[in-house]
Design an enzyme around this catalytic site. Structure first.
Site, PDB file in Angstrom:
ATOM      1  CE1 TYR A   1      -6.745  37.003  33.684  1.00  0.00           C
ATOM      2  CE2 TYR A   1      -5.526  34.935  33.063  1.00  0.00           C
ATOM      3  CZ  TYR A   1      -5.840  36.148  33.899  1.00  0.00           C
ATOM      4  OH  TYR A   1      -4.985  35.772  35.227  1.00  0.00           O
TER       5      TYR A   1
ATOM      6  CE1 TYR B   1       1.607  31.088  37.086  1.00  0.00           C
ATOM      7  CE2 TYR B   1       1.877  31.381  39.607  1.00  0.00           C
ATOM      8  CZ  TYR B   1       2.085  32.061  37.947  1.00  0.00           C
ATOM      9  OH  TYR B   1       1.779  33.433  37.816  1.00  0.00           O
TER      10      TYR B   1
ATOM     11  CB  ILE C   1      -8.916  32.658  36.473  1.00  0.00           C
ATOM     12  CG1 ILE C   1      -8.000  31.725  36.474  1.00  0.00           C
ATOM     13  CG2 ILE C   1      -8.189  34.039  35.723  1.00  0.00           C
ATOM     14  CD1 ILE C   1      -7.023  31.462  35.315  1.00  0.00           C
TER      15      ILE C   1
ATOM     16  CG  PHE D   1       0.940  32.804  30.094  1.00  0.00           C
ATOM     17  CD1 PHE D   1       0.683  33.413  31.340  1.00  0.00           C
ATOM     18  CD2 PHE D   1       0.558  31.596  29.620  1.00  0.00           C
ATOM     19  CE1 PHE D   1      -0.273  32.555  31.896  1.00  0.00           C
ATOM     20  CE2 PHE D   1      -0.456  30.793  30.176  1.00  0.00           C
ATOM     21  CZ  PHE D   1      -0.780  31.480  31.419  1.00  0.00           C
ATOM     22  CG  ASP D   2       3.108  34.807  35.296  1.00  0.00           C
ATOM     23  OD1 ASP D   2       4.297  35.256  35.512  1.00  0.00           O
ATOM     24  OD2 ASP D   2       2.324  34.989  36.228  1.00  0.00           O
TER      25      ASP D   2
ATOM     26  CG  PHE E   1      -2.051  27.227  34.961  1.00  0.00           C
ATOM     27  CD1 PHE E   1      -1.342  28.463  35.290  1.00  0.00           C
ATOM     28  CD2 PHE E   1      -3.574  27.482  34.246  1.00  0.00           C
ATOM     29  CE1 PHE E   1      -1.853  29.734  34.771  1.00  0.00           C
ATOM     30  CE2 PHE E   1      -3.911  28.615  34.019  1.00  0.00           C
ATOM     31  CZ  PHE E   1      -3.134  29.915  34.250  1.00  0.00           C
TER      32      PHE E   1
END
Length: 601
Positions: A125, A69, A99, A79-80, A142
């Protein structure tokens, strides 16, 4: 092929955000949408922008998934990313380890499917965020690709892609197998293949040499069968994976072609394909056999054929001249029989194989057609087909002059010769005719028995016959044309004759052209000198001999032109070769033989 024992490998502890993405096979459906008024999202928004054509399985609650992902904010800032770490996310879906938005977004996904997910804050979050990475009340985006999905309740999945009509045996535990394979991950990534190594993968089944899933997936396979075998990780390499090519918790897909299978306890397997009627003799150890064959591996690959050489394979059986399995498989066969002989490698060429066509540990299958066989101790086999109804007081014997019809063939029915198309006693082949059809006969053959004018076995078979009798003769090669054969007759061939005796005449002693039935005239020269001039020219000699024959007082050598025989007799008596015989020259052969004995004494 990888062995069951995995190498040392440790699974890295993954950051929390790697648990946000999951790969699964899915039918695909939108689970979230913006509110009608354009307000905050109530659920996850799913965009399925790549759906594979085939989706045999969709992600469900409790499945274990592996996926890649990229995670970004609304402004596109990343962010990731699992790609940046070069490490897939591997996790269980729907049990609170992800999540909520990711759990929902992965549901129904297919392997190799790609989705874009929009996760609202309350499913991500929330108002707290994740310190240093995700601010409070952040909507997350995502891009996910699913690479694997399985469940702890899964078993090995087997799909038969091709199965041959004839299945001589199925794989069982303890068998030794040879197979080709292509190994891929569930997303199609190749990790290994036997084809690139130029040889099959050879191993025992059910003995711990293979991963458990492959042990199970090979059971019941037939030689030549193709299967697709899907193995969940806990029956493959599990949490550790294997080296750099098989990740931890990876499902494996094998496309397998089984070449052959055997068991170390196997013996030679025989299958009679065609058995001619009237089999009275079966081959045994010490016999010499001529046979044709096609030799193939268990998957049908042809490695040799006698037919391609247009020549039988000729050998003794039961004496170690051929591989042990063939030695065993040929014994007990009948002439003309067709049989299939399956030979395990320990009775063939073993672990090493031979040449470039028979690999190590290969099971061999021979389709054999037995042409004939004989034993060096064989004699002529005689079977009377018919005898004349009238009493037979005289039968043929050595020295007799005989006339006979015959047809000659090989034991497989191949026609060779028939009478009437060569001189008596000739060893040259004749034009083929159909055995047993009397109208194919031409003029009878002529021979003097015991005069070495025909092959020895035929000479033997013609003795003791009555005129009008019909016989079948089976003549072994050492009494026929031997190992070399003759033109039209293969070497070491057993010959089959059907003969009918047309006539017989008593023969003459060796060296005689004419014999008296009674004592010759006391004054032989005077009786022969018809004009009484003291000499006998050829004309008088011929007239006299013909008169003796016509009156039954003597007979000429049978089977020759009488004029030639009489001419030869005259030449023998005309000792000075002046064209006439005198009283001093004329001598009976019996008198000559007696004089010669006295001279030698």
């Amino acid at each position: 092929m990888f062995t069951a024992g995995p190498p040392s490998h440790s699974l890295l502890r993954l950051p929390l955000l790697q648990l946000l993405l999951l790969v699964v096979q899915a039918v695909g459906r939108g689970l979230g949408r913006a509110s009608p008024a354009g307000g905050p999202l109530e659920d996850v928004v799913i965009e399925r922008y790549h759906i594979p054509r085939a989706c045999p399985r969709e992600v469900q609650m409790g499945d274990f998934v592996r996926y890649h992902y990229n995670g970004t904010f609304e402004d596109g800032k990343k962010f990731d990313s699992s790609y940046d770490r070069n490490t897939l996310v591997a996790i269980v879906v729907g049990v609170g380890r992800l999540i909520t938005g990711m759990d929902r977004g992965l549901m129904g996904m297919c392997v190799n499917e790609r989705r874009r997910l929009i996760v609202p804050p309350h499913l991500g979050y929330g108002s707290i965020g994740l310190a240093g990475l995700i601010p409070p009340d952040a909507t997350l985006y995502f891009d996910v690709v699913l690479l694997d999905v399985w469940n702890k309740e899964d078993t090995v999945q087997v799909s038969t892609l091709l199965r041959l009509p004839h299945c001589p045996r199925m794989v069982q535990d303890g068998d030794f197998v040879r197979y080709h394979y292509n190994g891929t991950l569930l997303d199609g990534t190749s990790f290994d293949t036997s084809y690139g190594r130029g040889g099959t993968y050879d191993t025992y089944v059910g003995s711990g040499w293979l991963i458990k899933g492959m042990d199970q997936g090979l059971l019941g396979m037939c030689p030549g069968e193709r299967r697709k075998i899907i193995i969940p990780p806990f029956l493959a390499y599990g949490e550790k994976g294997y080296g750099t090519v098989i990740p931890p918790q990876a499902s494996l897909v094998f496309h397998v072609l089984l070449i052959d299978v055997h068991n170390p306890k196997d013996t030679v397997q025989l299958e009679t394909l065609e058995l001619p009627p009237g089999c009275v003799r079966r081959a045994g150890a010490g016999d010499f056999m001529r046979y044709h064959y096609n030799g193939s591996l268990m998957d049908g690959t042809l490695f040799d054929s006698s037919y391609s050489r247009n020549h039988t394979y000729n050998t003794y059986i039961g004496q170690g001249y051929i591989i042990p399995g063939m030695d065993q498989g040929l014994q007990g066969a009948c002439m003309g029989e067709r049989r299939r002989i399956t030979i395990p490698p320990h009775l063939a060429y073993g672990e090493n194989g031979t040449g470039d066509k028979i690999p190590g540990s290969a099971v061999l299958i021979f389709n054999v057609h037995v042409i004939d066989f004989h034993n060096p101790a064989d004699v002529v086999e005689i079977r009377t087909l018919s005898r004349p109804s009238e009493t037979c007081n005289e039968t043929t014997k050595l020295g007799d002059f005989v006339r006979y019809h015959y047809n000659c063939s090989l034991l497989d029915g191949t026609q060779l010769f028939t009478s009437g198309e060569t001189d008596a006693g000739s060893h040259e082949p004749l034009r083929p005719h159909f055995r047993g059809q009397r109208h194919d006969y031409g003029a009878p053959q002529e021979a003097t028995l015991g005069a070495n004018k025909v092959i020895e076995g035929l000479d033997m078979g013609l003795q003791g016959m009555c005129v009008g009798e019909r016989r079948q003769l089976i003549v072994p090669p050492h009494l026929a044309h031997g190992e070399s054969g003759a033109r039209g007759v293969p070497g070491s061939a057993v010959l089959l004759f059907e003969v009918e005796l047309v006539s017989r005449e008593d023969g003459l002693p060796t060296g005689y052209l004419f014999v008296w039935h009674e004592d010759p005239p006391a004054n032989l020269f005077e009786d022969m000198d018809l004009n009484k001039d003291g000499e006998v020219p050829p004309e008088e000699f011929s007239t006299f001999i013909k008169a003796q024959v016509s009156e039954g007082k003597g007979r000429l050598m049978p089977g020759q032109d009488p004029e030639k025989t009489i001419g030869d007799m005259f030449q023998n008596q005309d000792r000075n070769q002046d064209g006439k015989i005198t009283v001093e020259e004329l001598k009976l052969k019996s008198d000559e033989d007696e004089e010669r004995v006295h001279e030698e004494l």
